[in-house]
Design an enzyme around this catalytic site. Structure first.
Site, PDB file in Angstrom:
ATOM      1  CG  ASN A  91      -4.552 -11.949  14.837  1.00 46.20           C
ATOM      2  OD1 ASN A  91      -3.647 -11.161  15.065  1.00 46.20           O
ATOM      3  ND2 ASN A  91      -5.739 -11.536  14.467  1.00 46.20           N
ATOM      4  CG  ASP A 117       8.525 -15.688  14.035  1.00 46.64           C
ATOM      5  OD1 ASP A 117       8.649 -14.808  14.890  1.00 46.64           O
ATOM      6  OD2 ASP A 117       7.471 -15.861  13.395  1.00 46.64           O
ATOM      7  CG  HIS A 164      -0.404 -11.648   9.149  1.00 47.37           C
ATOM      8  ND1 HIS A 164       0.614 -12.179   8.392  1.00 47.37           N
ATOM      9  CD2 HIS A 164       0.032 -11.686  10.431  1.00 47.37           C
ATOM     10  CE1 HIS A 164       1.622 -12.505   9.178  1.00 47.37           C
ATOM     11  NE2 HIS A 164       1.288 -12.229  10.433  1.00 47.37           N
ATOM     12  CB  SER A 212      -0.498 -11.394  15.177  1.00 48.93           C
ATOM     13  OG  SER A 212      -0.539 -12.488  14.313  1.00 48.93           O
ATOM     14  CD  GLN A 270       8.491 -20.121  15.531  1.00 48.36           C
ATOM     15  OE1 GLN A 270       8.026 -19.866  16.631  1.00 48.36           O
ATOM     16  NE2 GLN A 270       7.787 -19.985  14.423  1.00 48.36           N
ATOM     17  N   GLY A 281       1.002 -12.931   5.590  1.00 48.02           N
ATOM     18  CA  GLY A 281       2.219 -13.741   5.786  1.00 48.02           C
ATOM     19  C   GLY A 281       1.857 -15.210   5.979  1.00 48.02           C
ATOM     20  CG  HIS A 282      -0.292 -16.508   9.483  1.00 48.67           C
ATOM     21  ND1 HIS A 282      -0.734 -15.326  10.026  1.00 48.67           N
ATOM     22  CD2 HIS A 282       0.476 -17.097  10.421  1.00 48.67           C
ATOM     23  CE1 HIS A 282      -0.257 -15.201  11.251  1.00 48.67           C
ATOM     24  NE2 HIS A 282       0.487 -16.252  11.525  1.00 48.67           N
TER      25      HIS A 282
HETATM   26  O1  PAF Z   1       5.106 -19.056  14.806  1.00 49.13           O
HETATM   27  C1  PAF Z   1       4.072 -19.407  15.414  1.00 49.13           C
HETATM   28  O2  PAF Z   1       2.963 -18.978  15.106  1.00 49.13           O
HETATM   29  C2  PAF Z   1       4.178 -20.405  16.569  1.00 49.13           C
HETATM   30  O3  PAF Z   1       5.347 -20.204  17.286  1.00 49.13           O
HETATM   31  C3  PAF Z   1       4.059 -21.873  16.112  1.00 49.13           C
HETATM   32  C4  PAF Z   1       5.189 -22.278  15.204  1.00 49.13           C
HETATM   33  C5  PAF Z   1       2.726 -22.078  15.407  1.00 49.13           C
HETATM   34  C6  PAF Z   1       4.094 -22.791  17.334  1.00 49.13           C
HETATM   35  O4  PAF Z   1       3.068 -22.509  18.220  1.00 49.13           O
END
Ligand code: PAF
Length: 280
Positions: A30, A150, A32, A186, A153, A34-35
Site C-alpha cells: 500500500n 515510526d 505512498h 496508509s 519502531q 513516504g515509502h
Molecule cells: O513499517 C512497516 O511497514 C513494517 O512494520 C515493517 C518494518 C515492514 C515490518 O513488517
C-alpha cells in the site's frame, strides 16, 4: 523488476547478481510517497535495490484486522518499477513462517518496546523485529531503509541490529508530509473528509510543543497536558502524547538535549501516529 515469491528464488537471483552493494526496503505494501522516498534513497546509494511487501501477521494484535489491511499489489508494482526497484520480494506467510508460525522463534527488544505503541499494541514490536530479522537474514542487505514516522519502531530495530551485531547499515528517512503537515500513512485512506481536515492538528500540536521547548520552556508536564487537551477538545481520542529522550525513549528530563515528542491518537477508529525530534 523481478518479482520473486520464494526465499530460494530470491537468494539464487541475488547470489547470481554482479558484485555491488544491496539496499533493502521492507514494507507491508500500500505504498505512498513516504515509502517511495525510502526506495529513492536506496536507489541513490546502492547498485541493487530490493523491496519486500509482506503483510506480517505476527505484528497484528487479536483486535486488529489483518484481513482488512489494504493490499494494492498492481499499483505498488507499477510505483516500484518507476522508482527503479530491481527486485520485489513477495513471500507468503507460509513461505516465511511455515505452518508452525505460533511456535516459532521470536526476536524481542523489551527495553524500548514496553511503552507508547508497545503498551497499546502488545506483541506488535516482537512481530516487527522477528520479521525484520528474518528478512535481513534472507536478503542479506548492506543497508536497510525505514521511515522515521515510526520512530519507536526505528529505535527498536536499531537496537536489535546493534545488540545482535547484524551487518546492516540502518538509515532512518525523514517523514514525508502533505502540505497540511499531515504525515503520509496508509491509514490516512481510512479517514472521512471531515477527519482528514482535522488530522493535521496532530502535527501542529507537537510542532508547537517543539517550538515552546526550543524557546526555553522546560515544564514538559504542562506542555504535554496542554497538547493532550487541545487534541481531545478537537475530537481526537488520545492514546499517548509524550516528550521523551530520543535515544532511550524514557520520559525527558531538563538534562536531555535530544528529545522526541511522540503522539498517537484516534480519529474515529483510525489510529494516527507522528513524532518530532528536537535538539536543544
Ligand atoms: O513499517 C512497516 O511497514 C513494517 O512494520 C515493517 C518494518 C515492514 C515490518 O513488517
Amino acid at each position: 523488476m523481478q518479482i520473486l515469491k520464494t526465499i530460494e528464488s530470491l537468494q539464487s537471483a541475488l547470489g547470481g547478481a554482479a558484485n555491488g552493494t544491496l539496499g533493502f526496503v521492507p514494507t507491508m505494501g500500500n505504498l505512498h510517497a513516504g515509502h517511495l522516498s525510502l526506495v529513492a534513497r536506496a536507489r541513490a546509494d546502492h547498485d541493487l535495490v530490493v523491496v519486500s511487501i509482506f503483510v506480517n501477521p505476527l505484528q497484528f494484535g487479536a483486535n486488529e484486522d489483518l484481513d482488512a489491511y489494504p493490499r494494492t499489489l498492481d499499483a505498488d508494482s507499477a510505483a516500484l518499477i518507476d522508482a527503479g526497484c530491481d527486485v520485489l520480494f513477495l513471500p507468503s506467510a507460509e513461505e516465511l513462517y511455515g505452518d508452525d508460525m505460533l511456535q516459532s522463534t521470536r526476536v524481542q527488544v523489551p527495553e524500548l518496546g514496553a511503552d507508547y505503541c508497545g503498551a497499546s499494541r502488545p506483541g506488535h514490536f516482537d512481530g516487527v523485529t522477528t520479521v525484520v530479522a528474518k528478512l535481513f537474514n534472507i536478503v542479506q542487505p548492506d543497508a536497510a531503509y525505514f521511515g522515521l514516522k515510526d520512530y519507536q519502531q526505528f529505535s527498536i530495530i536499531r537496537k536489535m541490529v546493534s545488540d545482535l551485531a547484524m551487518p546492516v547499515a540502518l538509515h532512518g528517512v525523514d517523514t514525508v508530509r502533505e502540505a497540511s503537515g499531515l504525515a503520509l500513512s496508509s491509514r490516512n485512506g481510512y479517514l472521512t473528509p471531515e477527519q482528514k481536515s482535522l488530522a493535521p492538528l496532530l502535527y501542529q500540536t507537537i510542532k508547537s510543543i517543539g517550538e515552546a521547548i526550543a524557546a526555553g520552556e522546560q515544564d514538559f508536564k504542562r506542555l504535554t497536558q496542554a497538547g493532550k487537551q487541545q487534541l481531545q477538545e478537537a475530537g481526537f481520542q488520545l492514546d499517548y502524547l509524550a516528550i521523551a529522550n530520543a535515544a532511550s525513549l524514557r520520559t525527558a528530563t531538563k538534562e536531555d538535549s535530544h528529545l522526541v515528542i511522540l503522539v498517537a491518537a484516534y480519529l474515529g477508529s483510525t489510529r494516527l501516529i507522528d513524532n518530532l525530534r528536537i535538539f536543544i
